[in-house]
Design a protein around this motif. Sequence first.
Motif, mmCIF file in Angstrom:
data_model
loop_
_atom_site.group_PDB
_atom_site.id
_atom_site.type_symbol
_atom_site.label_atom_id
_atom_site.label_comp_id
_atom_site.label_asym_id
_atom_site.label_seq_id
_atom_site.Cartn_x
_atom_site.Cartn_y
_atom_site.Cartn_z
ATOM 1 N N GLY A 24 7.029 9.958 13.693
ATOM 2 C CA GLY A 24 6.047 9.210 12.919
ATOM 3 C C GLY A 24 5.195 10.115 12.054
ATOM 4 N N MET A 25 4.830 11.259 12.583
ATOM 5 C CA MET A 25 4.043 12.215 11.813
ATOM 6 C C MET A 25 4.866 12.760 10.642
ATOM 7 S SD MET A 25 1.942 15.557 13.082
ATOM 8 C CE MET A 25 0.760 14.589 14.007
ATOM 9 N N ARG A 26 6.127 13.003 10.874
ATOM 10 C CA ARG A 26 7.013 13.482 9.800
ATOM 11 C C ARG A 26 7.077 12.450 8.670
ATOM 12 N NH1 ARG A 26 11.220 14.693 12.829
ATOM 13 N NH2 ARG A 26 10.514 16.822 13.095
ATOM 14 N N TRP A 27 7.179 11.158 9.047
ATOM 15 C CA TRP A 27 7.219 10.094 8.040
ATOM 16 C C TRP A 27 5.923 10.107 7.224
ATOM 17 C CZ3 TRP A 27 4.184 5.876 6.982
ATOM 18 C CH2 TRP A 27 4.696 4.961 6.061
ATOM 19 N N GLN A 28 4.788 10.181 7.913
ATOM 20 C CA GLN A 28 3.505 10.197 7.214
ATOM 21 C C GLN A 28 3.404 11.381 6.256
ATOM 22 O OE1 GLN A 28 0.795 10.192 10.570
ATOM 23 N NE2 GLN A 28 0.073 8.161 9.963
ATOM 24 N N LEU A 29 3.761 12.547 6.729
ATOM 25 C CA LEU A 29 3.668 13.743 5.884
ATOM 26 C C LEU A 29 4.570 13.631 4.657
ATOM 27 C CD1 LEU A 29 3.462 16.491 8.621
ATOM 28 C CD2 LEU A 29 1.674 15.874 6.982
ATOM 29 N N ASN A 30 5.757 13.072 4.827
ATOM 30 C CA ASN A 30 6.643 12.878 3.674
ATOM 31 C C ASN A 30 6.033 11.916 2.674
ATOM 32 O OD1 ASN A 30 8.703 14.660 4.385
ATOM 33 N ND2 ASN A 30 9.722 13.133 5.666
ATOM 34 N N LYS A 31 5.427 10.838 3.165
ATOM 35 C CA LYS A 31 4.778 9.873 2.259
ATOM 36 C C LYS A 31 3.556 10.489 1.578
ATOM 37 C CE LYS A 31 7.646 6.587 2.846
ATOM 38 N NZ LYS A 31 8.545 6.213 1.746
ATOM 39 N N VAL B 49 -3.964 3.428 -0.484
ATOM 40 C CA VAL B 49 -4.330 2.636 -1.651
ATOM 41 C C VAL B 49 -3.570 1.316 -1.590
ATOM 42 C CG1 VAL B 49 -4.185 2.505 -4.179
ATOM 43 C CG2 VAL B 49 -4.897 4.628 -3.073
ATOM 44 N N TYR B 50 -4.263 0.238 -1.897
ATOM 45 C CA TYR B 50 -3.686 -1.105 -1.869
ATOM 46 C C TYR B 50 -3.537 -1.640 -3.282
ATOM 47 C CZ TYR B 50 -4.277 -0.840 3.082
ATOM 48 O OH TYR B 50 -4.177 -0.433 4.381
ATOM 49 N N TYR B 51 -2.544 -2.531 -3.449
ATOM 50 C CA TYR B 51 -2.162 -3.025 -4.768
ATOM 51 C C TYR B 51 -2.203 -4.544 -4.814
ATOM 52 C CZ TYR B 51 -0.536 1.734 -5.239
ATOM 53 O OH TYR B 51 -0.480 3.104 -5.276
ATOM 54 N N ASP B 52 -2.484 -5.071 -6.002
ATOM 55 C CA ASP B 52 -2.456 -6.521 -6.186
ATOM 56 C C ASP B 52 -1.016 -6.997 -6.390
ATOM 57 O OD1 ASP B 52 -1.787 -5.994 -8.859
ATOM 58 O OD2 ASP B 52 -3.811 -6.382 -9.603
ATOM 59 N N GLU B 53 -0.862 -8.283 -6.650
ATOM 60 C CA GLU B 53 0.472 -8.876 -6.804
ATOM 61 C C GLU B 53 1.252 -8.300 -7.984
ATOM 62 O OE1 GLU B 53 -2.421 -10.862 -6.703
ATOM 63 O OE2 GLU B 53 -2.221 -11.045 -4.526
ATOM 64 N N GLU B 54 0.552 -7.784 -8.986
ATOM 65 C CA GLU B 54 1.215 -7.195 -10.153
ATOM 66 C C GLU B 54 1.504 -5.709 -9.983
ATOM 67 O OE1 GLU B 54 -1.750 -9.191 -10.837
ATOM 68 O OE2 GLU B 54 -0.361 -10.859 -10.897
ATOM 69 N N TRP C 237 0.845 -1.185 0.000
ATOM 70 C CA TRP C 237 0.000 0.000 0.000
ATOM 71 C C TRP C 237 0.886 1.243 0.000
ATOM 72 C CZ3 TRP C 237 0.042 3.864 3.666
ATOM 73 C CH2 TRP C 237 0.763 3.607 4.824
ATOM 74 N N ASN C 238 0.274 2.372 -0.333
ATOM 75 C CA ASN C 238 0.904 3.684 -0.170
ATOM 76 C C ASN C 238 -0.197 4.737 -0.158
ATOM 77 O OD1 ASN C 238 0.217 3.947 -2.882
ATOM 78 N ND2 ASN C 238 2.302 4.135 -3.608
ATOM 79 N N TYR C 239 0.208 5.961 0.061
ATOM 80 C CA TYR C 239 -0.740 7.070 0.008
ATOM 81 C C TYR C 239 -0.842 7.546 -1.435
ATOM 82 C CZ TYR C 239 -0.142 7.412 5.086
ATOM 83 O OH TYR C 239 -0.099 7.156 6.428
#
Length: 78
Positions: A48-55, A23-28, A3-5
């Motif tokens: 942790g908040m800094r990591w989230q904001l960067n992502k 958002v989640y992704y399938d195997e491909e 997953w990612n943002y």
Amino acid sequence: MKWNYRVLAHKQFDEVYFYIHEVYYDEEGNPNGYIERPVSPQSEEIKGMRWQLNKMKEALSKPIIKIWDFPNIYETEI
């Protein structure tokens, strides 16, 4: 499952709005679902908040996804 943002476009009447979601992704590596509620930064530590904001910031440089193109909507994390 990976997953990612990502920025998702939502339609409300004649307007389009943009929100950041998990958002989640399938195997491909294809997007196949997202968490229904948009995300907001929150953490027990500033680190942790800094990591989230960067992502979340990375999501702004990726193509926008239309929610009406998704096969799955998840109410909570999977």
